[in-house]
Design an enzyme around this catalytic site. Structure first.
Site, mmCIF file in Angstrom:
data_model
loop_
_atom_site.group_PDB
_atom_site.id
_atom_site.type_symbol
_atom_site.label_atom_id
_atom_site.label_comp_id
_atom_site.label_asym_id
_atom_site.label_seq_id
_atom_site.Cartn_x
_atom_site.Cartn_y
_atom_site.Cartn_z
ATOM 1 N N HIS A 19 -10.639 -2.709 4.087
ATOM 2 C CA HIS A 19 -10.457 -2.110 5.411
ATOM 3 C C HIS A 19 -11.283 -0.850 5.619
ATOM 4 O O HIS A 19 -11.407 -0.372 6.753
ATOM 5 C CB HIS A 19 -8.978 -1.774 5.611
ATOM 6 C CG HIS A 19 -8.480 -0.737 4.649
ATOM 7 N ND1 HIS A 19 -8.319 -1.001 3.303
ATOM 8 C CD2 HIS A 19 -8.140 0.561 4.821
ATOM 9 C CE1 HIS A 19 -7.890 0.103 2.699
ATOM 10 N NE2 HIS A 19 -7.778 1.056 3.591
ATOM 11 N N ASP A 20 -11.850 -0.294 4.547
ATOM 12 C CA ASP A 20 -12.645 0.930 4.640
ATOM 13 C C ASP A 20 -14.139 0.678 4.545
ATOM 14 O O ASP A 20 -14.929 1.634 4.538
ATOM 15 C CB ASP A 20 -12.242 1.908 3.522
ATOM 16 C CG ASP A 20 -10.947 2.629 3.813
ATOM 17 O OD1 ASP A 20 -10.597 2.769 5.005
ATOM 18 O OD2 ASP A 20 -10.274 3.064 2.859
ATOM 19 N N ASP A 57 -3.134 4.570 -2.760
ATOM 20 C CA ASP A 57 -4.250 5.144 -2.020
ATOM 21 C C ASP A 57 -4.638 6.505 -2.591
ATOM 22 O O ASP A 57 -3.775 7.358 -2.827
ATOM 23 C CB ASP A 57 -3.839 5.288 -0.549
ATOM 24 C CG ASP A 57 -4.962 5.740 0.344
ATOM 25 O OD1 ASP A 57 -5.822 4.920 0.653
ATOM 26 O OD2 ASP A 57 -4.972 6.924 0.725
ATOM 27 N N GLU A 99 -6.622 3.292 -6.058
ATOM 28 C CA GLU A 99 -7.897 3.605 -5.400
ATOM 29 C C GLU A 99 -8.390 4.933 -5.962
ATOM 30 O O GLU A 99 -7.704 5.950 -5.848
ATOM 31 C CB GLU A 99 -7.723 3.709 -3.887
ATOM 32 C CG GLU A 99 -9.036 3.999 -3.171
ATOM 33 C CD GLU A 99 -8.845 4.493 -1.748
ATOM 34 O OE1 GLU A 99 -9.700 4.192 -0.899
ATOM 35 O OE2 GLU A 99 -7.851 5.200 -1.480
ATOM 36 N N ASP A 114 0.856 -1.180 0.000
ATOM 37 C CA ASP A 114 0.000 0.000 0.000
ATOM 38 C C ASP A 114 0.894 1.232 0.000
ATOM 39 O O ASP A 114 1.876 1.302 0.747
ATOM 40 C CB ASP A 114 -0.885 0.007 1.249
ATOM 41 C CG ASP A 114 -2.302 0.464 0.955
ATOM 42 O OD1 ASP A 114 -2.442 1.389 0.137
ATOM 43 O OD2 ASP A 114 -3.247 -0.087 1.530
#
Length: 564
Positions: free
Chosen positions: A342-343, A210, A269, A102
């Site tokens: 995770h979000d 991200d 993302e 990430d």
């Protein structure tokens, strides 16, 4: 770089996301660590995944669980040592899997040395590494209402924080601890590219980037129309897929990947991206990203007030969104396939029935996801049907965004009971509870006190129990992954949605050459007649142990038939 005219290796691959903080703790401090991942690599290898995506493990003050990075070239000591990371990477590769990291480069931590230097003086040469602006005309520095524009932080409140030392404001689309980098600065881009090259030289296999489509802002940083958010508007038209975003990403790909022989994976993302923009980001001839995470299906249960205004999702809307993305990226570009991360809340609690039909709905959702055209992403715990946390008290929540919402909702007069009910449905902490390995203390996650409470249902839902159960979500995932690995109809075939107007039937066909598969899913808790047009061919995979009535789909039943 790869040949853009040939299918890439990841077209039949499956990715597994490890949220390190909650995966497995070996030190007893209650926080997951790298040795914990190493201990469970065989679990992932036996599942059949090809790539592990590691959530941030860089040095960080952890205001946003590692998405606020203070040093990009150091492993945070909470997670382990440099040597342990090298061992993890070697063990992943030894098992024939790949590891992607990430990477957060829309913003840094406010404790990053670059921000400390930038904040030291208005005249500092690195001042333009971040966005600094004076107060709005007619306001004194620091005066309420004097923010440079009306943009709101995604976590609530203004996107600007006043810095008394230099009497200016800095921009942060997320937390005040996460100031946005100014990608207009050549110095910023060069340092990002150098850092990415450093990680690739270390041996990793790519990145999940991200908020990557936020890196380009309209230079004037104009006000946005005020919407439901009150005095602060989100400002999204000025930073979502901004004016130079494609230029910046193409430059990144040239500077980091163009001269390398290995074939890396780069996933972006991209909150707010449209299907047309996704084609531009992922068209292999444009030299940008391999695939993007789009969020349209993640907003189907959002009311007019956004994420915290929860409304039950209509399955027909999910079919519409899936069909649009499958068709739009069929000739150019590539889809990522995900239902949780995770979000997001746990998929089986959000889209399925996590009570009476937990196994059936978990495996049906997996079928819908893995049988589409694109690269599936499994979030840790999905392979055993983990559910939302079910916390009974606000004290159990740790998520920065959730706690910020609690403060905002309280000021608006919303009752604590209603706030807690909303958090139980949509909080990011639903997906961040520790991985449930067995029925021992803390679900086998840690011998200490976990950083966040373990889901109370860990005694019934855990890896050890699921892998030996008659109804095993894990074994069903194994079969889906094996089918993708062995079938070009799954990995590369055309997608054709059937019965788009039926609210309970989610059916589609996949076709490549002479191979054709039909996928039939009953997204309801009631029996559903099988469509009369559907020919009865060999059942390849189903989530019930017996074939059942060929004329009727049982509650949350999924069937995959081979048609030729």
């Amino acid at each position: 770089m790869r040949n853009p005219y040939q299918p890439a290796w990841w077209t039949n691959a499956v990715v597994y996301q490890v949220y390190t903080r909650s995966f497995a703790d070996t030190s007893g401090d209650g926080v997951g660590d790298l040795p914990g991942i190493i201990e469970h690599l065989d679990h992932l290898s036996e599942l059949g995944v090809d790539v592990i995506w590691l959530s941030p493990i860089h040095q960080s003050p952890q205001y946003d669980n590692g998405y606020d990075i203070s040093n990009y070239r150091r492993i945070d000591e909470r997670y382990g040592t440099e040597e342990e990371f090298d061992r993890l990477l070697a063990e992943v590769h030894r098992r024939g899997m790949k590891l992607i990291m990430d990477l957060v480069v829309n913003h840094t931590s406010d404790e990053h040395s670059a921000f400390v230097v930038s904040a030291s003086s208005r005249s500092n040469v690195s001042r333009d590494s971040y966005f600094w602006r004076g107060p709005r005309r007619g306001f004194a520095p620091g005066e309420p209402g004097g923010e440079p524009n009306n943009w709101g932080s995604i976590f609530g409140g203004s996107a600007w924080t006043y810095h008394p030392g230099t009497e200016q404001y800095y921009l942060h689309l997320f937390s005040p601890h996460q100031p946005d980098l100014n990608w207009e600065s050549t110095r910023v881009r060069q340092r990002v590219f150098e850092m990415m090259n450093w990680w690739l030289d270390r041996g990793i296999d790519g990145f999940r980037m991200d908020a990557i489509n936020f890196i380009s802002k309209r230079p004037s940083l104009p006000d946005s129309p005020v919407g439901a958010g009150g005095m602060f508007a989100n400002g999204a038209p000025s930073f979502v897929s901004g004016p130079r975003v494609h230029e910046f990403i193409q430059e990144m790909m040239r500077a980091v990947f163009a001269y390398r022989d290995a074939d890396y994976l780069v996933v972006g993302e991209t909150e707010g991206v449209t299907v047309d923009e996704a084609v531009l980001f992922t068209d292999p001839l444009r030299g940008e990203l391999d695939m993007v995470f789009q969020f349209e299906h993640m907003r189907l249960d959002h009311g007019p007030g956004g994420k915290w205004d929860y409304l039950p999702m209509d399955p027909a809307d999910l079919k519409t969104v899936v069909n649009r993305w499958q068709r739009a990226l069929s000739d150019r570009g590539w889809n990522s396939l995900y239902l949780g991360n995770h979000d997001q809340p746990r998929a089986v609690s959000r889209f399925g029935d996590d009570d009476k039909y937990r196994y059936e709905s978990a495996t049906l959702l997996a079928t819908l996801q893995h049988m589409q055209r694109g690269t599936p992403f499994i979030y840790q715990g999905e392979e055993i049907g983990m559910t939302n946390a079910g916390f009974a008290s606000l004290d159990q929540y740790r998520d920065l965004e959730s706690l910020a919402y609690y403060g905002i909702a309280t000021r608006r007069g919303i009752s604590p009971e209603r706030i807690l009910a909303t958090l139980n449905q949509v909080s990011r902490d639903n997906a961040r509870t520790p991985m449930q390995w067995d029925d021992g203390p803390n679900g086998g996650f840690t011998t200490g006190t976990p950083w966040i409470d373990v889901n109370p249902n860990y005694r019934d839902i855990n890896v050890q129990a699921d892998r030996t159960a008659e109804k095993s979500v894990f074994r069903y995932y194994q079969q889906l992954i094996n089918l993708r690995h062995g079938s070009k109809a799954v990995s590369l075939g055309d997608f054709e949605l059937m019965d788009p107007g039926d609210p309970k039937l989610f059916a589609f066909r996949r076709r490549f050459g002479d191979e054709e598969l039909a996928v039939l899913c009953n997204v309801s808790g009631e029996p559903l007649p099988v469509p009369q047009y559907e020919p009865r061919h060999r059942l390849v995979l189903g989530n019930y142990s017996d074939p059942g009535d060929p004329e009727m789909l049982r509650p949350w039943e999924a069937r995959i038939h081979r048609l030729s």
